[in-house]
Scaffold this motif. Structure first.
Motif, PDB file in Angstrom:
ATOM      1  N   GLN A  36     -42.637  13.255 -63.044  1.00 50.16           N
ATOM      2  CA  GLN A  36     -42.757  12.797 -64.452  1.00 50.16           C
ATOM      3  C   GLN A  36     -43.981  11.877 -64.311  1.00 50.16           C
ATOM      4  OE1 GLN A  36     -41.167  10.198 -68.141  1.00 50.16           O
ATOM      5  NE2 GLN A  36     -39.533  11.475 -66.891  1.00 50.16           N
ATOM      6  N   HIS A  83     -41.770  15.152 -71.717  1.00 44.25           N
ATOM      7  CA  HIS A  83     -40.622  14.455 -71.802  1.00 44.25           C
ATOM      8  C   HIS A  83     -40.692  13.514 -72.961  1.00 44.25           C
ATOM      9  CE1 HIS A  83     -36.739  12.349 -70.688  1.00 44.25           C
ATOM     10  NE2 HIS A  83     -37.198  11.427 -71.495  1.00 44.25           N
ATOM     11  N   GLY A 105     -38.058  17.529 -72.040  1.00 46.48           N
ATOM     12  CA  GLY A 105     -36.940  16.725 -72.100  1.00 46.48           C
ATOM     13  C   GLY A 105     -36.590  15.448 -72.640  1.00 46.48           C
TER      14      GLY A 105
END
Length: 208
Positions: A36, A83, A105
């Motif tokens: 990420q 995310h 996410g």
């Protein structure tokens, strides 16, 4: 629901874009498979260019790349997921921008958060913080091991089957217990940035 990686997710750190890339590459060289890219305080242009440069430097690795918060940038680059934090755009908007095939996410701290998230097309939930962490400003209430057990039991009773990724202040000694509690995977930042030589050990712990 898209299939997500169960390797430990590395949340990038760095004093500048080059350091973010360097640390991501170190993690991938050690065998990691899920990154990420989290770059707070940078312009959209810098984040786009850094993501593009990271992709260019890591074509030899088979891994999942997700971008923190910047859905439009993620959607503009091939195979990049996103995310979305609790205070960012809605999950409905994020999915519409990303399309159905990208990893999406979301962040949660409570079972109420999870119930709300479960109404949308989300591939995993980053649940935390497990413990105190200095990498996150405005930290939500700490869950600890008991908090994860309680939330996972409620999810099971209510048939909520979204994979849970534990996050926030996780140390190497916490990994086995967290995985045994029923979380799908773990996300870490400082652990995998400050102790590069331990990445392989952490990845082995995940597999075992």
């Amino acid at each position: 629901m898209n299939q997500i990686n169960n390797s430990i997710q590395y949340i990038s750190q760095g004093n500048d874009p080059d350091e973010h890339i360097k640390h991501c590459v170190s993690y991938l060289k050690a065998g990691g498979q899920w990154v990420q890219l989290r770059m707070k305080g940078y312009t959209n242009e810098v984040i786009h260019d850094t993501t593009y440069e990271l992709i260019k430097q890591t074509t030899q690795f088979d891994y999942q790349l997700i971008l923190n918060d910047h859905v439009q940038i993620a959607a503009s680059l091939e195979d990049v997921g996103c995310h979305v934090g609790k205070l960012d755009m809605t999950l409905k908007q994020a999915r519409e921008i990303l399309g159905p095939d990208r990893i999406l996410g979301a962040t949660a701290n409570t079972i109420s958060d999870i119930r709300s998230i479960a109404e949308y097309d989300v591939d995993y939930i980053g649940l935390g913080p497990f413990a105190f962490t200095s990498t996150k400003k405005n930290l939500s209430p700490i869950l600890g091991m008991n908090g994860y057990h309680e939330i996972l039991q409620i999810m099971n009773a209510e048939n909520i089957n979204i994979p849970i990724v534990a996050i926030g202040g996780i140390q190497k000694s916490d990994i086995r217990s967290l995985l045994m509690s029923g979380v799908y995977s773990i996300a870490a930042s400082k652990l995998l940035t400050k102790e590069i030589d331990q990445i392989k050990d952490v990845l082995e712990l995940m597999k075992s």
